[in-house]
Motif scaffolding. Structure first.
Motif, PDB file in Angstrom:
ATOM      1  N   LEU A 110       0.740  -1.193   0.125  1.00 59.09           N
ATOM      2  CA  LEU A 110       0.031   0.003  -0.059  1.00 59.09           C
ATOM      3  C   LEU A 110       0.988   1.390   0.052  1.00 59.09           C
ATOM      4  N   GLU A 111       0.413   2.247  -0.914  1.00 60.65           N
ATOM      5  CA  GLU A 111       1.255   3.495  -0.787  1.00 60.65           C
ATOM      6  C   GLU A 111       1.137   4.216   0.365  1.00 60.65           C
ATOM      7  N   TRP A 112       1.960   5.101   0.806  1.00 59.48           N
ATOM      8  CA  TRP A 112       2.217   5.956   1.884  1.00 59.48           C
ATOM      9  C   TRP A 112       2.999   7.284   1.490  1.00 59.48           C
ATOM     10  N   ASP A 113       2.505   8.256   1.971  1.00 57.98           N
ATOM     11  CA  ASP A 113       3.352   9.456   1.958  1.00 57.98           C
ATOM     12  C   ASP A 113       3.201  10.287   3.352  1.00 57.98           C
ATOM     13  N   LYS A 114       3.923  11.438   3.439  1.00 56.69           N
ATOM     14  CA  LYS A 114       3.893  11.941   4.742  1.00 56.69           C
ATOM     15  C   LYS A 114       2.470  12.352   5.220  1.00 56.69           C
ATOM     16  N   VAL A 115       1.418  12.824   4.269  1.00 60.53           N
ATOM     17  CA  VAL A 115       0.195  13.298   4.759  1.00 60.53           C
ATOM     18  C   VAL A 115      -0.491  12.082   4.945  1.00 60.53           C
ATOM     19  N   THR A 116      -0.273  10.989   4.657  1.00 56.91           N
ATOM     20  CA  THR A 116      -1.344   9.550   4.641  1.00 56.91           C
ATOM     21  C   THR A 116      -0.892   8.921   5.909  1.00 56.91           C
ATOM     22  N   VAL A 117      -2.228   8.491   6.458  1.00 53.87           N
ATOM     23  CA  VAL A 117      -2.017   7.481   7.826  1.00 53.87           C
ATOM     24  C   VAL A 117      -1.591   6.276   7.091  1.00 53.87           C
ATOM     25  N   ILE A 118      -0.662   5.783   8.149  1.00 54.65           N
ATOM     26  CA  ILE A 118      -0.115   4.297   7.941  1.00 54.65           C
ATOM     27  C   ILE A 118      -1.097   3.449   7.782  1.00 54.65           C
ATOM     28  N   PRO A 119      -1.079   2.485   6.970  1.00 61.60           N
ATOM     29  CA  PRO A 119      -2.091   1.549   6.806  1.00 61.60           C
ATOM     30  C   PRO A 119      -2.094   0.427   7.965  1.00 61.60           C
ATOM     31  N   SER A 120      -3.477   0.490   8.464  1.00 51.95           N
ATOM     32  CA  SER A 120      -3.423  -0.886   9.526  1.00 51.95           C
ATOM     33  C   SER A 120      -2.963  -2.054   9.013  1.00 51.95           C
ATOM     34  N   SER A 121      -2.523  -3.000   9.862  1.00 52.97           N
ATOM     35  CA  SER A 121      -1.901  -4.256   9.508  1.00 52.97           C
ATOM     36  C   SER A 121      -0.636  -4.229   8.590  1.00 52.97           C
ATOM     37  N   ALA A 122       0.188  -2.829   8.787  1.00 50.53           N
ATOM     38  CA  ALA A 122       1.388  -2.883   8.258  1.00 50.53           C
ATOM     39  C   ALA A 122       2.268  -3.492   9.083  1.00 50.53           C
ATOM     40  N   VAL A 123       3.074  -4.263   8.514  1.00 55.00           N
ATOM     41  CA  VAL A 123       4.377  -4.934   9.137  1.00 55.00           C
ATOM     42  C   VAL A 123       5.191  -4.020   9.856  1.00 55.00           C
ATOM     43  N   THR A 124       5.429  -4.498  11.147  1.00 59.80           N
ATOM     44  CA  THR A 124       6.953  -3.663  11.981  1.00 59.80           C
ATOM     45  C   THR A 124       7.750  -4.529  12.329  1.00 59.80           C
ATOM     46  N   THR A 125       8.976  -3.522  12.830  1.00 62.26           N
ATOM     47  CA  THR A 125      10.104  -4.407  13.123  1.00 62.26           C
ATOM     48  C   THR A 125      10.182  -4.796  14.692  1.00 62.26           C
ATOM     49  N   PRO A 126       9.301  -4.191  15.771  1.00 63.69           N
ATOM     50  CA  PRO A 126       8.192  -3.442  15.665  1.00 63.69           C
ATOM     51  C   PRO A 126       8.379  -1.692  15.752  1.00 63.69           C
ATOM     52  N   GLN A 127       9.721  -1.105  15.607  1.00 55.74           N
ATOM     53  CA  GLN A 127       9.469   0.124  15.988  1.00 55.74           C
ATOM     54  C   GLN A 127       9.468   0.819  14.581  1.00 55.74           C
ATOM     55  N   MET A 128       9.852   0.182  13.485  1.00 55.19           N
ATOM     56  CA  MET A 128       9.672   0.920  12.366  1.00 55.19           C
ATOM     57  C   MET A 128       8.709   0.155  11.364  1.00 55.19           C
ATOM     58  N   ILE A 129       8.048   0.771  10.283  1.00 52.13           N
ATOM     59  CA  ILE A 129       7.250   0.074   9.511  1.00 52.13           C
ATOM     60  C   ILE A 129       7.940  -0.305   8.069  1.00 52.13           C
ATOM     61  N   MET A 130       7.871  -1.664   7.996  1.00 53.94           N
ATOM     62  CA  MET A 130       8.724  -2.075   6.716  1.00 53.94           C
ATOM     63  C   MET A 130       8.130  -1.813   5.483  1.00 53.94           C
ATOM     64  N   ALA A 131       9.022  -1.295   4.801  1.00 56.24           N
ATOM     65  CA  ALA A 131       8.486  -0.686   3.334  1.00 56.24           C
ATOM     66  C   ALA A 131       9.825  -0.706   2.218  1.00 56.24           C
ATOM     67  N   VAL A 132       9.170  -0.606   0.961  1.00 55.41           N
ATOM     68  CA  VAL A 132      10.026  -0.593  -0.284  1.00 55.41           C
ATOM     69  C   VAL A 132       9.872   0.786  -1.073  1.00 55.41           C
ATOM     70  N   LEU A 133      10.907   1.397  -1.725  1.00 58.79           N
ATOM     71  CA  LEU A 133      10.663   2.391  -2.550  1.00 58.79           C
ATOM     72  C   LEU A 133      11.315   1.695  -3.965  1.00 58.79           C
ATOM     73  N   GLU A 134      10.149   1.997  -5.075  1.00 55.80           N
ATOM     74  CA  GLU A 134      10.447   1.628  -6.133  1.00 55.80           C
ATOM     75  C   GLU A 134      11.202   2.632  -7.299  1.00 55.80           C
ATOM     76  N   ASP A 135      12.316   2.253  -7.917  1.00 56.33           N
ATOM     77  CA  ASP A 135      13.057   2.827  -8.604  1.00 56.33           C
ATOM     78  C   ASP A 135      12.231   2.794 -10.106  1.00 56.33           C
TER      79      ASP A 135
END
Length: 399
Positions: A110-135
């Motif tokens: 799911l897409e996220w940006d600074k003004v978007t609420v982090i999605p529920s059920s996002a997987v954590t480390t648990p301190q950080m939200i796991m994510a990727v950035l597409e080139d």
């Protein structure tokens, strides 16, 4: 001389698993626990644990490493965990690997940006939200995380760190329901016992001057229970069904109240009565089983895998009436020509694994009395006694 050392690699079930956490908006420290994802410790030279999760669009695997009391997510490269932290990419030789237990996890991105609420059920480390950035030029996804406090994302880009105010967040989708089918009980390890449960007392009397059929109706409720065990990689409490029964909840004891109305008749001599008891003979089964489990998701996607667990089943095997010796109403004296009697009213032969009704041979029980229908030489008619004591039975079940 060469010596070959054979080292046993522990399976996922033998390793300690730190179950992954979901992010919940506004309550990171109260994040809920995943049922299908976990972290397994790893050090250089070991074999990757079974079910290691790959980074989207690659054959590289997710990892997390601890620095200054916080876990950051990254990627395994050359047997080392590479992860972004602060202003640079760090490496660790001992770290944790993200695993999908029994391959049971379904991911969405799911897409996220600074003004978007982090999605529920996002997987954590648990301190950080796991994510990727597409080139978008190369189509390569760079692994990293979103810092929910800073509302900024950090990624591994070669040996450099890349910062971003947008990201694609790793999200675990939980199934809406499960279906359990192809169920096979282990016959060698099946245990079955029986116990009698008194449901009600009955009383019939004939006050007329003629021999007469007397009948009554009794309402009763029988409690049945099915348990299908705790299966790794399943979400406890999710609704599920078997070929025999639906509307159950996985991982719990599923009680069902079965209501019925039973009509009992007795041919009584004039001026006599008889007392009796309605007895439910309950079958209690315990057996390991194997089956196929299908997880069904909101969009209709289905994921099927083999499972094994312990099944327990409690149901009514038989309903019978136990009559005392009939007596004269005038002085309560027993009628010598009649004796006690016991007759089967209902005998269930439905198996626990299919909807097919079959007749089975009940093995010698442990504890309690078996159904009378399973005892050699006993039948409904044989248990009635003499001609005057013939019990006329009418099945009046409203199941």
């Amino acid at each position: 001389m060469f010596v070959v050392l054979m080292v046993a690699v522990p399976s996922l079930t033998q390793r300690d698993i730190d179950m992954a956490k979901f992010y919940r908006q506004g309550a990171l420290l109260k994040s809920s626990t995943s049922s299908t994802l976990g972290w397994v410790s790893y050090r250089q030279g070991q074999q990757l644990p079974e079910g290691a999760v790959v980074v989207k669009g690659s054959n590289e695997h997710w990892c997390r490493a601890s620095l200054h009391g916080q876990f950051a997510s990254g990627v395994i490269r050359e047997d080392t965990c590479h992860y972004p932290f602060l202003s640079s990419v760090h490496t660790a030789n001992e770290f944790d690997v993200l695993v999908s237990i029994n391959g049971s996890t379904r991911f969405t991105y799911l897409e996220w940006d600074k003004v978007t609420v982090i999605p529920s059920s996002a997987v954590t480390t648990p301190q950080m939200i796991m994510a990727v950035l597409e080139d978008h030029d190369t189509g390569i996804f760079k692994p990293g995380f979103v810092d929910p406090k800073e509302k900024e994302a950090f990624f591994v880009n070669g040996d450099q760190i890349e910062r971003s105010l947008s990201a694609t967040v790793l999200n675990e989708e939980e199934p809406m329901e499960y279906e359990l089918f192809g169920i096979e009980l282990d016959p060698k390890r099946t245990e079955k016992s029986f116990r009698d449960v008194e449901k009600s007392e009955v009383y019939l009397e004939n006050t007329s001057t003629d021999e007469q059929i007397v009948e009554i109706e009794e309402d009763l409720v029988v409690t049945e229970n099915q348990y299908w065990g705790s299966v790794k990689g399943t979400v406890k409490g999710t609704i599920f069904s078997t070929p025999e029964r639906s509307e159950m909840y996985f991982g719990g004891h599923n009680e069902k109240q079965v209501s019925m109305t039973q009509t009992v008749s007795y041919l009584l001599p004039p001026g006599s009565g008889v007392k009796g008891k309605l007895i439910a003979n309950m079958s209690e089964l315990s057996a390991p089983y194997t089956a196929s489990l299908t997880a069904i998701f909101k969009d209709g996607f289905q994921l099927t895998r083999p499972v094994s667990a312990l099944h327990k089943d409690t149901r009514m095997a038989e309903l019978r009436v136990d009559f005392e010796q009939p007596f004269n109403l005038a002085d309560n004296s027993p009628i010598e020509t009649l004796d006690t009697s016991s007759t089967i009213l209902r005998h269930s032969t439905t198996t626990t694994t299919t909807t097919t009704t079959t007749t089975t041979t009940v093995p010698p029980p442990t504890g309690g009395k078996p159904p009378r229908s399973a005892q050699t030489g006993t039948s409904g008619s044989a248990a009635c006694g003499g001609a005057l004591g013939l019990v006329l039975l009418t099945l009046g079940f409203l199941l």
